[in-house]
Structures are given as C-alpha cells and as structure tokens.
Design a protein around this motif. Structure first.
Motif, PDB file in Angstrom:
ATOM      1  N   ALA A  38      40.516  48.484   4.301  1.00 32.25           N
ATOM      2  CA  ALA A  38      39.119  48.272   3.918  1.00 32.25           C
ATOM      3  C   ALA A  38      39.072  47.908   2.444  1.00 32.25           C
ATOM      4  O   ALA A  38      39.984  48.209   1.687  1.00 32.25           O
ATOM      5  CB  ALA A  38      38.292  49.530   4.179  1.00 32.25           C
ATOM      6  N   HIS A  39      38.007  47.248   2.048  1.00 33.88           N
ATOM      7  CA  HIS A  39      37.809  46.913   0.646  1.00 33.88           C
ATOM      8  C   HIS A  39      36.866  47.948   0.045  1.00 33.88           C
ATOM      9  O   HIS A  39      35.758  48.130   0.532  1.00 33.88           O
ATOM     10  CB  HIS A  39      37.217  45.511   0.510  1.00 33.88           C
ATOM     11  CG  HIS A  39      37.325  44.973  -0.878  1.00 33.88           C
ATOM     12  ND1 HIS A  39      38.501  44.469  -1.379  1.00 33.88           N
ATOM     13  CD2 HIS A  39      36.425  44.902  -1.866  1.00 33.88           C
ATOM     14  CE1 HIS A  39      38.319  44.085  -2.621  1.00 33.88           C
ATOM     15  NE2 HIS A  39      37.065  44.342  -2.941  1.00 33.88           N
ATOM     16  N   VAL A  59      43.242  55.146   3.962  1.00 31.56           N
ATOM     17  CA  VAL A  59      42.815  53.761   3.797  1.00 31.56           C
ATOM     18  C   VAL A  59      43.845  53.004   2.968  1.00 31.56           C
ATOM     19  O   VAL A  59      44.290  53.481   1.926  1.00 31.56           O
ATOM     20  CB  VAL A  59      41.443  53.688   3.081  1.00 31.56           C
ATOM     21  CG1 VAL A  59      41.035  52.239   2.844  1.00 31.56           C
ATOM     22  CG2 VAL A  59      40.380  54.407   3.882  1.00 31.56           C
ATOM     23  N   ARG A  60      44.195  51.834   3.419  1.00 38.61           N
ATOM     24  CA  ARG A  60      44.954  50.870   2.609  1.00 38.61           C
ATOM     25  C   ARG A  60      43.867  50.021   1.962  1.00 38.61           C
ATOM     26  O   ARG A  60      43.274  49.147   2.591  1.00 38.61           O
ATOM     27  CB  ARG A  60      45.863  50.040   3.500  1.00 38.61           C
ATOM     28  CG  ARG A  60      46.689  49.058   2.719  1.00 38.61           C
ATOM     29  CD  ARG A  60      48.153  49.405   2.844  1.00 38.61           C
ATOM     30  NE  ARG A  60      48.965  48.348   2.248  1.00 38.61           N
ATOM     31  CZ  ARG A  60      49.913  48.591   1.378  1.00 38.61           C
ATOM     32  NH1 ARG A  60      50.173  49.824   1.016  1.00 38.61           N
ATOM     33  NH2 ARG A  60      50.608  47.609   0.888  1.00 38.61           N
ATOM     34  N   SER A  64      41.973  48.361  -4.522  1.00 39.48           N
ATOM     35  CA  SER A  64      43.077  48.875  -5.336  1.00 39.48           C
ATOM     36  C   SER A  64      44.214  47.862  -5.400  1.00 39.48           C
ATOM     37  O   SER A  64      44.811  47.653  -6.464  1.00 39.48           O
ATOM     38  CB  SER A  64      43.606  50.189  -4.761  1.00 39.48           C
ATOM     39  OG  SER A  64      42.634  51.190  -4.799  1.00 39.48           O
ATOM     40  N   LEU A  65      44.522  47.236  -4.281  1.00 41.66           N
ATOM     41  CA  LEU A  65      45.584  46.228  -4.259  1.00 41.66           C
ATOM     42  C   LEU A  65      45.226  45.034  -5.142  1.00 41.66           C
ATOM     43  O   LEU A  65      46.087  44.480  -5.826  1.00 41.66           O
ATOM     44  CB  LEU A  65      45.862  45.764  -2.830  1.00 41.66           C
ATOM     45  CG  LEU A  65      46.529  46.780  -1.910  1.00 41.66           C
ATOM     46  CD1 LEU A  65      46.549  46.257  -0.472  1.00 41.66           C
ATOM     47  CD2 LEU A  65      47.920  47.111  -2.379  1.00 41.66           C
ATOM     48  N   SER A  66      43.947  44.646  -5.143  1.00 37.87           N
ATOM     49  CA  SER A  66      43.544  43.499  -5.968  1.00 37.87           C
ATOM     50  C   SER A  66      43.676  43.811  -7.457  1.00 37.87           C
ATOM     51  O   SER A  66      44.009  42.935  -8.256  1.00 37.87           O
ATOM     52  CB  SER A  66      42.119  43.043  -5.628  1.00 37.87           C
ATOM     53  OG  SER A  66      41.153  43.950  -6.099  1.00 37.87           O
ATOM     54  N   LEU A 120      43.019  39.665   3.944  1.00 34.94           N
ATOM     55  CA  LEU A 120      43.341  39.776   2.527  1.00 34.94           C
ATOM     56  C   LEU A 120      44.502  40.725   2.255  1.00 34.94           C
ATOM     57  O   LEU A 120      45.332  40.463   1.373  1.00 34.94           O
ATOM     58  CB  LEU A 120      42.090  40.246   1.768  1.00 34.94           C
ATOM     59  CG  LEU A 120      42.181  40.396   0.266  1.00 34.94           C
ATOM     60  CD1 LEU A 120      42.573  39.076  -0.401  1.00 34.94           C
ATOM     61  CD2 LEU A 120      40.840  40.898  -0.274  1.00 34.94           C
ATOM     62  N   GLU A 121      44.582  41.814   2.993  1.00 32.70           N
ATOM     63  CA  GLU A 121      45.564  42.865   2.700  1.00 32.70           C
ATOM     64  C   GLU A 121      47.010  42.361   2.629  1.00 32.70           C
ATOM     65  O   GLU A 121      47.720  42.657   1.657  1.00 32.70           O
ATOM     66  CB  GLU A 121      45.426  44.008   3.712  1.00 32.70           C
ATOM     67  CG  GLU A 121      46.253  45.237   3.376  1.00 32.70           C
ATOM     68  CD  GLU A 121      47.684  45.170   3.861  1.00 32.70           C
ATOM     69  OE1 GLU A 121      48.555  45.799   3.226  1.00 32.70           O
ATOM     70  OE2 GLU A 121      47.944  44.469   4.860  1.00 32.70           O
ATOM     71  N   PRO A 122      47.509  41.575   3.592  1.00 32.71           N
ATOM     72  CA  PRO A 122      48.898  41.129   3.475  1.00 32.71           C
ATOM     73  C   PRO A 122      49.138  40.203   2.280  1.00 32.71           C
ATOM     74  O   PRO A 122      50.215  40.220   1.681  1.00 32.71           O
ATOM     75  CB  PRO A 122      49.182  40.412   4.799  1.00 32.71           C
ATOM     76  CG  PRO A 122      47.890  40.258   5.489  1.00 32.71           C
ATOM     77  CD  PRO A 122      46.903  41.171   4.855  1.00 32.71           C
TER      78      PRO A 122
END
Length: 186
Positions: A38-39, A59-60, A64-66, A120-122
């Motif tokens: 989730a974003h 949650v992945r 946070s990844l961005s 987006l996640e990958p």
C-alpha cells in the motif's frame, strides 16, 4: 452498520470488497497472516484496518520505498505511479477521497490505488536494491509505524516543561534584540 472497503489487485485486475465491521472476527486471521502492499499504508491503511478488524497488518509501504529510492522527488502515489509505471492516471493528485460520498467513485478510487501500488512496489524495490539500501527498509517501516502510533494515540505533553521552553526561547529572543541595539531581526 459501519463497513470498511478492502481492495486487492494483482496489477491488472482490482477487486474492492465492502466488509461490515460485524464480520471482523472472520477477517482477522486473514489480515494478520499476510503482507500487504500500500502507499502510505502504515500511516493510513494499517490504522483503519486495526480499528475495524482489531489486528495490525504488515505493510510493504511504497511511500517508504519511494523515500529510499529517490528522496528528492515527490512521493505521492499519483506522481510515483505515473513516473515509474504505465499507470498514467495520477488519481491521487486529481481526487480527494476524504470528501467523496459516492460509493461507486470510492470503490474505483480504492481499486486504482491498489493497482498503482502493486505495480509501483517492484519498481521501487529494484531501485532500493540497486542503491544498496535494502537494509533500511525495515527501519523505515518501523519508524513509520512509530509515527502512525503517535498519530493514533497522540502525544502527552508536559505543560510545565513546554512553558519553560517557551519562556527560555522568548527570553533568548529578547536578549538578541537588545544585543542588536533594539533592531528586531524578524
């Protein structure tokens, strides 16, 4: 009765389920046994699902990844998805779901959010891996959960200490003005 919408997507197909809160006991084990993408999911989705279903989800978080992938550009889902994937609709940037009352539009909003986050996640994970920042993901997620808990519970403020700090700051300001010969630096 109150209900919560939960959306699922594989990146091509999204399904949104409205789930009445009275069925929460049936959903708890399912939510607790999986990791979700989730974003801003830690600061929003996790809190909402914990409130409705009484369980904390893992949650992945693509927000946070961005931040780890590129801290110098916008981190909103609409921008990130349009910039890094073939999800051309910057849905978040053009639509504010908090004010929406039409359920069909809310379901569509949820479905598009799910699709964009899953696509987006990958991409973000690959960038984070290339930059050798994988070791920071758990820490970023942990910090986001700490912040989310602070938002949910609030912060206890020591009013005596806060007044003392304010008084010290005011006194320091007045001393600075005096040292400048009465010239107010503000």
């Amino acid at each position: 009765s109150a209900f919560c919408c939960i959306g699922f997507s594989d990146g091509n197909l999204s399904i949104v389920f409205p789930i009445p809160s009275k069925f929460s006991w049936r959903i708890q084990r399912f939510l607790a046994s999986r990791e979700f993408v989730a974003h801003n999911g830690i600061a929003f989705d996790a809190i909402v699902l914990e409130r409705y279903f009484g369980t904390r989800i893992k949650v992945r978080d693509t927000m946070s990844l961005s931040l780890l992938a590129d801290n110098d550009i916008r981190h909103g889902l609409g921008f990130q998805a349009a910039y890094r994937t073939d999800c051309w609709e910057a849905w978040k940037d053009e639509h504010e779901a908090a004010d929406e009352t039409d359920l069909q539009k809310l379901y569509l909003y949820n479905a598009k959010d799910c699709e964009a986050a899953v696509r987006l996640e990958p991409k973000l994970s690959a960038i984070v891996t290339t930059k050798r920042q994988d070791h920071l993901i758990d820490r970023e997620h942990w910090l986001a959960y700490v912040g989310a808990d602070m938002m949910k519970r609030g912060l206890r403020i020591d009013r005596t200490l806060a007044k003392s700090i304010l008084d010290e700051t005011r006194q320091s300001y007045l001393e600075t003005v005096f040292q400048l010969g009465g010239i107010n630096p503000m």
